[in-house]
Design a protein around this motif. Structure first.
Motif, PDB file in Angstrom:
ATOM      1  N   TYR A 173       1.743  -4.662  -1.373  1.00 28.86           N
ATOM      2  CA  TYR A 173       2.253  -3.725  -2.387  1.00 28.86           C
ATOM      3  C   TYR A 173       2.188  -4.374  -3.776  1.00 28.86           C
ATOM      4  O   TYR A 173       2.879  -5.373  -4.040  1.00 28.86           O
ATOM      5  N   ASP A 183       9.204  -0.541   6.423  1.00 25.61           N
ATOM      6  CA  ASP A 183       9.006  -1.854   7.044  1.00 25.61           C
ATOM      7  C   ASP A 183      10.197  -2.774   6.831  1.00 25.61           C
ATOM      8  O   ASP A 183      10.066  -3.992   7.002  1.00 25.61           O
ATOM      9  N   GLU A 229       3.131   0.189  -0.007  1.00 24.30           N
ATOM     10  CA  GLU A 229       2.140  -0.538   0.782  1.00 24.30           C
ATOM     11  C   GLU A 229       0.781  -0.360   0.121  1.00 24.30           C
ATOM     12  O   GLU A 229       0.614   0.452  -0.790  1.00 24.30           O
ATOM     13  N   SER A 254      -0.925  -3.104   4.469  1.00 24.73           N
ATOM     14  CA  SER A 254       0.365  -3.754   4.707  1.00 24.73           C
ATOM     15  C   SER A 254       1.314  -3.583   3.534  1.00 24.73           C
ATOM     16  O   SER A 254       0.896  -3.483   2.379  1.00 24.73           O
ATOM     17  N   TRP A 255       2.605  -3.615   3.862  1.00 24.48           N
ATOM     18  CA  TRP A 255       3.634  -3.648   2.821  1.00 24.48           C
ATOM     19  C   TRP A 255       3.568  -4.953   2.044  1.00 24.48           C
ATOM     20  O   TRP A 255       3.999  -5.019   0.887  1.00 24.48           O
ATOM     21  N   TRP A 272      -3.197   2.044  -3.038  1.00 23.42           N
ATOM     22  CA  TRP A 272      -1.798   1.697  -2.826  1.00 23.42           C
ATOM     23  C   TRP A 272      -0.905   2.883  -3.152  1.00 23.42           C
ATOM     24  O   TRP A 272      -1.315   3.808  -3.844  1.00 23.42           O
TER      25      TRP A 272
END
Length: 303
Positions: A218, A251, A289, A214-215, A243
């Protein structure tokens, strides 16, 4: 199998916005009152339920079918998936899964509807293919998060909490629906514990293994997000396996909805997270992400 009454009751149960109900009912009237459209729609639905075609193919075909017949593909997709959820409900029952899990899992349709209305100003869903997991009973809402039974999507073995996860190993992919429910410690751990009870027999080491790409994970976001945000505690639950940075913020719509077509300086700053991301990017910061892993023993996260 097509059941208009069921679809309307479904929308009422999940408290769909009246605007959405009106548009959906108009599309349903067109489907039900046009013999050729109804026949084609029902054929697709029945072919999917009888497994003559795959769920993914059926969803793809109903989008094209809607486009060809003057019904927005996003609207007809949502109708189709709600209709098909009757079939999924029976599969939940056959597998002995509590019906509350079914009801919680299919609440995701409402979240995606609201996203579609906010981002594309259309009633329906622009991610219809995502719901193949729900219809095939591969994803489950347990508290705040959803958990998808899948395999580890990493390229090299990764060890955390005394557990080594290899590429392709069974894993629970953790998803974060856009429900608006805050990611407090209590809410996060409630979901982890529910997932542990639900999936503990899937693993043989007394733990359950979660993976999330997922972003929101990050790592550099810790440099610019305000320290009071719950998402930072959520990030800390994970050990990052991989990452990367991106030149574009793919996104951005998840955070800024329909405002991403505007110049960056006009993006809204009405929440702490929006303001932090906008200012970071205005100053030349990149976004990205990550893939993170949680090993959970039923009470605590093992690091």
């Amino acid at each position: 199998m097509h059941n208009t009454t069921y679809i309307k009751e479904f929308m009422d149960y999940y408290d769909y916005p009246q605007e959405a109900i009106n548009v959906m009912n108009e599309a349903l009237d067109k489907i039900n009152n046009t013999p050729t459209i109804k026949e084609g729609y029902c054929t697709l639905l029945n072919d999917m339920v009888s497994e003559k075609i795959s769920i993914a193919d059926a969803i793809s075909q109903v989008e094209k079918f809607g486009e060809d017949n003057g019904i927005d593909e996003r609207t007809i997709s949502l109708i189709f998936i709600i209709d098909a959820s009757q079939w999924a409900k029976e599969k939940f029952i056959q597998k002995g899964i509590p019906l509350q899990v079914f009801f919680d899992t299919f609440r995701d349709l409402r979240y995606k509807l609201i996203e579609c209305m906010e981002v594309e100003h259309t009633v329906g869903t622009f991610v219809a293919g995502w719901f193949r997991h729900h219809l095939d009973v591969h994803i489950f809402a347990l508290g705040r998060f959803q958990y998808e039974v899948t395999t580890a999507y990493i390229e090299e073995p990764f060890t955390v909490g005394g557990v080594t996860i290899n590429p392709g190993d069974p894993i629970l992919s953790l998803h974060i629906p856009s429900s608006g429910i805050p990611l407090t410690d209590e809410i996060r751990y409630d979901s982890y514990k529910k997932a542990y009870e639900f999936f503990k027999d899937m693993f043989n080491d007394g733990t359950v293994h979660f993976m999330c790409g997922s972003w929101l994970l990050y790592p550099k976001a810790k440099e610019f997000l305000p320290p009071h945000l719950n998402v930072l505690r959520f990030m800390d639950d994970f050990t990052i396996a991989h990452w990367e940075e991106r030149d574009t913020f793919g996104d951005d719509w998840r955070l800024f909805a329909d405002k991403t077509d505007l110049p960056l300086e006009e993006w809204p700053e009405d929440t702490s997270m929006r303001k932090a991301y906008k200012q970071w990017m205005m100053n030349g910061g990149k976004t990205g992400e990550a893939i993170g892993v949680i090993i959970f023993d039923g009470e605590k996260i093992l690091k």
